[in-house]
Design a protein around this motif. Structure first.
Motif, short mmCIF file in Angstrom:
data_model
loop_
_atom_site.label_atom_id
_atom_site.label_comp_id
_atom_site.label_asym_id
_atom_site.label_seq_id
_atom_site.Cartn_x
_atom_site.Cartn_y
_atom_site.Cartn_z
N LYS A 78 0.83 -1.21 0.00
CA LYS A 78 0.00 0.00 0.00
C LYS A 78 0.86 1.26 0.00
O LYS A 78 0.48 2.27 -0.60
CB LYS A 78 -0.93 0.00 1.20
N LEU A 81 2.00 1.92 -3.41
CA LEU A 81 0.94 2.39 -4.31
C LEU A 81 0.45 3.78 -3.95
O LEU A 81 -0.39 4.35 -4.65
CB LEU A 81 -0.24 1.43 -4.24
N LEU A 83 -1.38 4.35 -1.41
CA LEU A 83 -2.63 4.24 -0.66
C LEU A 83 -2.42 4.64 0.79
O LEU A 83 -3.34 5.03 1.49
CB LEU A 83 -3.15 2.80 -0.71
N LEU A 84 -1.17 4.51 1.23
CA LEU A 84 -0.79 4.98 2.55
C LEU A 84 0.38 5.94 2.37
O LEU A 84 1.11 5.83 1.39
CB LEU A 84 -0.32 3.81 3.43
N ASN A 104 0.78 5.18 -12.00
CA ASN A 104 -0.23 4.12 -12.10
C ASN A 104 -0.50 3.67 -13.54
O ASN A 104 -1.08 2.62 -13.75
CB ASN A 104 -1.54 4.59 -11.48
N GLU A 105 -0.08 4.48 -14.49
CA GLU A 105 -0.25 4.12 -15.90
C GLU A 105 0.33 2.73 -16.18
O GLU A 105 -0.19 1.98 -16.99
CB GLU A 105 0.49 5.11 -16.81
N TYR A 109 -2.53 -3.79 -9.96
CA TYR A 109 -2.57 -4.09 -8.54
C TYR A 109 -3.72 -5.04 -8.26
O TYR A 109 -4.86 -4.79 -8.65
CB TYR A 109 -2.73 -2.79 -7.75
N PRO A 111 -5.49 -6.37 -5.03
CA PRO A 111 -5.53 -6.22 -3.57
C PRO A 111 -5.73 -7.56 -2.87
O PRO A 111 -6.08 -8.54 -3.51
CB PRO A 111 -6.73 -5.31 -3.32
N TYR A 115 -11.43 -5.89 -4.18
CA TYR A 115 -12.36 -4.83 -3.88
C TYR A 115 -12.95 -4.31 -5.18
O TYR A 115 -12.45 -3.35 -5.76
CB TYR A 115 -11.66 -3.71 -3.13
N LEU A 116 -13.99 -4.96 -5.63
CA LEU A 116 -14.60 -4.59 -6.90
C LEU A 116 -16.07 -4.23 -6.67
O LEU A 116 -16.64 -4.56 -5.64
CB LEU A 116 -14.50 -5.75 -7.89
N TYR A 117 -16.65 -3.55 -7.65
CA TYR A 117 -18.05 -3.15 -7.52
C TYR A 117 -18.93 -4.34 -7.82
O TYR A 117 -18.94 -4.85 -8.94
CB TYR A 117 -18.36 -1.98 -8.44
N TYR A 129 -12.59 -0.13 -15.63
CA TYR A 129 -11.18 0.11 -15.34
C TYR A 129 -10.41 0.50 -16.60
O TYR A 129 -9.47 1.28 -16.53
CB TYR A 129 -10.56 -1.09 -14.63
N GLN A 176 -8.53 -7.34 -13.96
CA GLN A 176 -8.52 -5.88 -13.91
C GLN A 176 -7.11 -5.36 -13.65
O GLN A 176 -6.76 -4.27 -14.09
CB GLN A 176 -9.54 -5.31 -12.93
#
Ligand SMILES: Nc1ncnc2c1ncn2[C@@H]1O[C@H](COP(=O)(O)OP(=O)(O)OP(=O)(O)O)[C@@H](O)[C@H]1O
Ligand SMILES: [Mg+2]
Lengths: 317, 666
Positions: A78, A81, A83-84, A104-105, A109, A111, A115-117, A129, A176
């Motif tokens: 994290k 990335l 994220l933290l 990020n291009e 990642y 996780p 964590y997807l919709y 995505y 993804q």
């Protein structure tokens, strides 16, 4: 991939080199003295999740982060990335600070849980995505179909993810992560939730990515997975780096020799023992080899809980 | 919303408002950004140490321009689409529309009252209902989205893509606004059909047949009609219509003798026409009396007693009058000295200023109201030969005069030359009977008798002058109103007296008023999304709703701060309501009441400071204009849109910074 896209990638990596003079294109990930302390709401220190981590991941290698639960593997990923935010030290990816979005291009990642919709179908998920990578409709469509095929979900591509099993969600999660054909793939426990076949496929996929020249950073506590695919590993224990090195050299025990053979009848075993004994050797065991990484891992954990602090630099890189 | 704010908004001019608004908004934004940077540094320094903190802030500030300038429409739209899907999945949209449909279905039952203004009740019902439902839907969808995304960690897979924080914030606002727009459109169409269908009606004449023969004679001793009201002076017969939509009208056949050159404005209701020996013309016309806020046009076919009378659709509903207001209004007292706010008649709650008609002993009062107009040019009027002046005058009577009689007033126009030495043109005074509680229409012909002054200020002999070529030669015109009845007063405010141009289509005005709701929705959604970047969902809902309510009551809250405010602050008022204490009595002194007052002061102080951050929603609220039948000017629309977009941008930037500096995986 269309030529235009290749072009932009080259341009962006060129730009990077200009902006950061220290940038070595062979070092994809770099952690410098990276530390993370989790604070509670009032700013009080709660957990020291990562302590002064230094490491480099080179282009084209598969790097494994190993450690027991809660040792700081996910925290490290994290931090890489963005994220933290690190409490101190720096996390660099492609020579850029981890908080830069443009890195990020070229990153994919996966996780620790996908964590997807859940209200999107597999196709819609990949399309969404893909849009986030600013991919044109046609490219998105081709890429999505290709990846769904690859992770073996063609039969369920029109179903919402809420109806998926854990392993199926994991597979679409991997898809993804690969939507943008990334240079660097960060996998947080890639095989969790997968059946043996899925685990096998995942490992094959990682090796395939490596063959394509991609860099993979994965973390896991499934030692067999790590041993099978990783070139180098780092072992974390309670936020501290305990071991870092090539898998083969880490596992080589210099005063032991392991002999494997087949097509030798049981009767010959006694003869072989005799030969070894004649030379003053001592047979430790004579059976099919074990996952010796497990032994290394367990000994590190055992040792660390007895004597906190860095282990002696016994492993050569 | 405060009445006076609404009143002021009537006169908004985009070109005058804009520089002032930029002057306020620019420095405010700058101050907020500066405060944000300082605050951000303090937090970062506290968390990471002074040096590292500086680095973090510098990085955040440095990233601002690329993050906004390199936004990708495709990514914004991807986020927006996701937001739309998500909102539909939550069923908030469906529930909102369901509530609206229920309100419309059952609301209709309670609407058909025989009120004075059923149109106002109808329009108020749909406009207010739509506004509240759409705004609360906006608050709900905006408040849940990001906090849920963070809670479910689905945001991890989004922010690890090349998505900028600006795109996440703006995409959400765009998505929710798109849903709101669709919903608002649907509700607008249903509302319009509901209002139009609910008010469209006609009547038949009560009697054997639909002709003059069914009309009744008037009892010469009482001169009352069927409903017991006095008929007008020229009436020779009366009639009554059927009861439809909860009301009936009476009407009259009136005899009207006019000069040959001034025919009635409306010729459709003329039954017969006879030229008299003196050259005047005697008209017989059918007139429908006002009931429930409207009348009906009349179509006459055939002539004489057998002429058939058909009532047309309602007149007086569905108007979008275009007023030309004066630039300024000044009052003068009986001495001729200027008096701010007019004569004090003790009606404090009234916005109008009053002017008096003198007393029988002092008849030549100089008391008057002067309205200064500019931009009076031919092209602005539908019919330059007959310009319409409209007035909603207030009347204040004293018992010294006949209380039954209508109060007489007069109007007069004057040219306003650029150069005072130039001669002025001053018209005669034209008297009128004031119609209380009603809008009074005054047709003004183009040629008006008046006098010109020469260089020394003396009046030349009377002559006819042209309204546009002489009186308003430079576009400027002074209108003087006087009260001509001794012991009586007339009152007017700037919004009460105006010239009228051709009406705008009602549907267009309806649409514009819904654009106002749209602008409010944009602001609320932006606010909700901005709050949701650092608050959790329930807190976001509460904060957004509070800010919205403060925005709706800006004026009211600021008024509570004023020293002569009656009844205390919210807590004290609540206490008074619970204990049924009068609003004007002092509370018993003691610790309790002191505590109440102190906490009230604090609360009001806090709310008042909020009013300077929360948008003043009266800028977007056009429903009053729609309800009272006034055209919503493009100036007001422009002001509302610019303000809404400014808030959209401001709140997006706030949301951006808070999302950017937030540790997503915490
Ligand atoms: N959001 C958080 N707030 C507070 N502490 C946290 C947070 N996330 C992780 N930690 C703590 O940080 C430490 C490292 O956690 P991390 O998730 O990195 O472990 P891990 O090596 O990934 O473990 P696992 O194998 O179980 O996934 C743990 O002690 C954990 O309790
Ligand atoms: Mg983990």
């Amino acid at each position: 991939m269309p030529a235009a896209e290749v072009n932009t990638k080259e341009q962006s990596s060129k730009k990077l080199q200009q902006s950061n003079p220290d940038y070595d294109p062979n070092i994809v990930v770099e952690a410098q003295n990276l530390s993370k302390i989790y604070h509670d709401f009032w700013g009080r220190q709660k957990v020291r999740a990562l302590k002064a981590l230094d490491l480099e991941v080179r282009k084209g290698e598969v790097f494994g982060l190993l450690g027991p639960n809660g040792s700081g593997k996910s925290t490290t990923i994290k931090l890489l990335l963005g994220l933290l935010f690190p409490t101190s030290g720096r996390a660099l990816v492609f020579g850029k600070d981890a908080s830069e979005v443009t890195k990020n291009e070229k990153i994919g990642y996966l996780p620790e849980e996908s964590y997807l919709y859940r209200f999107l179908t597999a196709e819609e998920t990949l399309d969404f995505y893909g849009r986030l990578f600013d991919m044109p409709a046609k490219v998105r469509k081709e890429r999505a179909a290709e990846l769904i095929e690859k992770v073996g979900l063609t039969w369920a591509k029109r179903r919402q993810l809420r109806e998926y099993s854990k392993g199926m969600v994991r597979r679409i999660g991997l898809a993804q992560a690969l939507i943008n054909d990334p240079e660097l793939i960060l996998l947080d426990e890639p095989t969790s939730g997968l059946d043996p076949l899925g685990t096998r496929e995942m490992k094959d996929m990682i090796i395939e990515l490596k063959e394509q020249g991609k860099t993979v950073v994965m973390c896991s506590h499934l030692l067999a997975d790590v041993q099978d695919v990783c070139d180098r590993i780092a072992i974390l224990y309670q936020g501290e780096l305990k071991e870092l090195g090539r898998v083969d050299s880490l596992l080589k025990v210099s005063d032991e020799t392991q002999v494997r053979f087949d097509n030798v009848p049981e009767s010959a075993h006694a003869e072989i023992r005799a030969v070894i004994e004649k030379h003053g050797g001592n047979i430790i065991s004579m059976e099919n080899p074990k996952t010796t990484l497990e032994e290394l891992f367990l000994s590190i954990v055992r040792e660390s809980s007895e004597r906190p602090g860095h282990r002696s630099d016994r492993a050569a890189n | 919303m405060s009445d006076s704010q609404f009143y002021e908004n009537q006169f908004l001019k985009l070109s005058e408002w804009f520089p002032g608004a930029v002057g306020v908004f620019g420095p405010l934004m700058l101050a907020l950004i500066l405060m944000g940077v300082v605050f951000g540094y303090l937090v970062a320094a506290f968390r990471h140490g002074a040096g590292e903190g500086f680095y973090i802030v510098a990085q955040t500030v440095g990233g601002f321009f690329p993050d906004w300038l390199r936004m990708s429409p495709r990514r914004v739209w991807a986020i927006a689409r996701l937001a739309i899907k998500e909102a539909f999945r939550r069923r908030v949209v469906m529930v909102t529309f369901g509530l609206f449909a229920l309100a419309i279905l059952f609301g209709g039952w309670f609407m058909n009252s025989n009120s004075d203004h059923p149109d106002r009740i109808y329009v108020n019902f749909v406009a207010f209902g739509t506004q509240m439902l759409v705004l609360f839907m906006g608050i709900l969808v905006a408040s849940f989205s990001l906090p849920d995304d963070i809670k479910n960690k689905t945001i991890y897979t989004v922010v690890t893509k090349p998505v900028r924080a600006s795109e996440i914030v703006v995409g959400r606002i765009v998505g929710f606004t798109a849903i709101g727009t669709a919903l608002l459109t649907l509700m607008g169409i249903v509302s319009f059909v509901f209002v139009w269908g609910g008010l469209t009606h006609t009547h038949q004449i009560v009697g054997e047949n639909q002709s003059i023969a069914s009309f009744e004679d008037i009892d010469p001793t009482t001169r009352l009609n069927q409903l017991g009201r006095r008929v007008s002076n020229g009436a020779i017969k009366t009639f009554q219509t059927t009861m439809d939509d909860g009301h009936r009208h009476t009407g009259e056949l009136i005899e009207d003798i006019r000069d040959a050159d001034s025919p009635p404005m409306d010729a459709s209701n003329v039954v017969s026409k006879e030229v008299l020996p003196n050259g005047q013309i005697k008209y017989r016309r059918v007139i429908v009396d006002l009931a429930a806020g409207h009348t009906h046009g009349v179509k006459v076919s055939g002539d004489g007693d057998n002429a058939t009378i058909t009532l047309g659709p309602a007149r007086g509903f569905f108007r979008a009058r275009v007023p030309y207001y004066s630039d300024s209004l000044a009052f003068f007292e009986y001495t001729g000295a200027r008096k701010e706010g007019g004569v004090d008649v003790g009606r404090e709650l009234n916005r109008q200023g009053f002017f008096d008609g003198g007393t029988p002993w002092l008849p030549n009062t100089l008391s008057r109201a002067e309205f200064d107009f500019s931009g009076i040019v031919e092209s602005r009027f539908e019919d330059p030969n007959l310009v319409v002046l409209e007035m909603n005058l207030g009347v204040f009577r004293t018992t010294k005069a006949n209380i039954q009689k209508r109060v007489l007033g007069s109007w007069q126009i004057e040219s306003v030359p650029e150069n005072p030495e130039e001669g002025r043109v001053v018209s005669e005074r034209f008297t009128f009977e004031s119609q209380e509680y009603q809008t009074q229409l005054m047709p003004i012909k183009r040629k008006i008798v008046g006098q010109k002054t020469d260089e020394s200020g003396n009046f030349e002999p009377s002559a006819e002058f042209d309204l546009f070529d002489d009186y308003a030669k430079n576009g400027k015109l002074k209108l003087v109103l006087r009260c001509e009845d001794p012991n009586q007063y007339l009152g007017a405010a700037r919004a009460d007296v105006y010239f009228r141009s051709a009406d705008q289509p009602y549907a267009w005005n309806f649409f514009k008023s819904y654009l106002g709701i749209w602008a409010q929705m944009l602001v609320i959604i932006s606010l909700g999304v901005a709050f949701s970047t650092f608050l959790n969902a329930p807190v976001t809902i509460v904060m957004t709703a509070v800010t919205m309510l403060v925005g709706f009551n800006t004026e009211f809250i600021r008024e509570m701060l004023s020293p002569d405010h009656v009844g205390g602050g919210p807590l004290e008022s609540f206490y008074r309501i619970v204990t049924q204490n009068s609003m004007v009595l002092e509370l018993d002194p003691g610790i309790g009441s002191t505590l109440l007052e102190k906490s009230d002061q604090l609360l009001v102080q806090m709310l008042a400071s909020l009013t300077y951050i929360a948008p003043n929603f009266s800028i977007f609220n056009f429903s009053e204009s729609l309800i009272y039948g006034y055209d919503i000017s493009l100036d007001r629309l422009g002001v509302a849109f610019i303000t809404a977009f400014a808030f959209f941008i401001g709140f997006s930037i706030l949301g951006y910074f808070s999302l950017k500096t937030r540790e997503i995986a915490k």
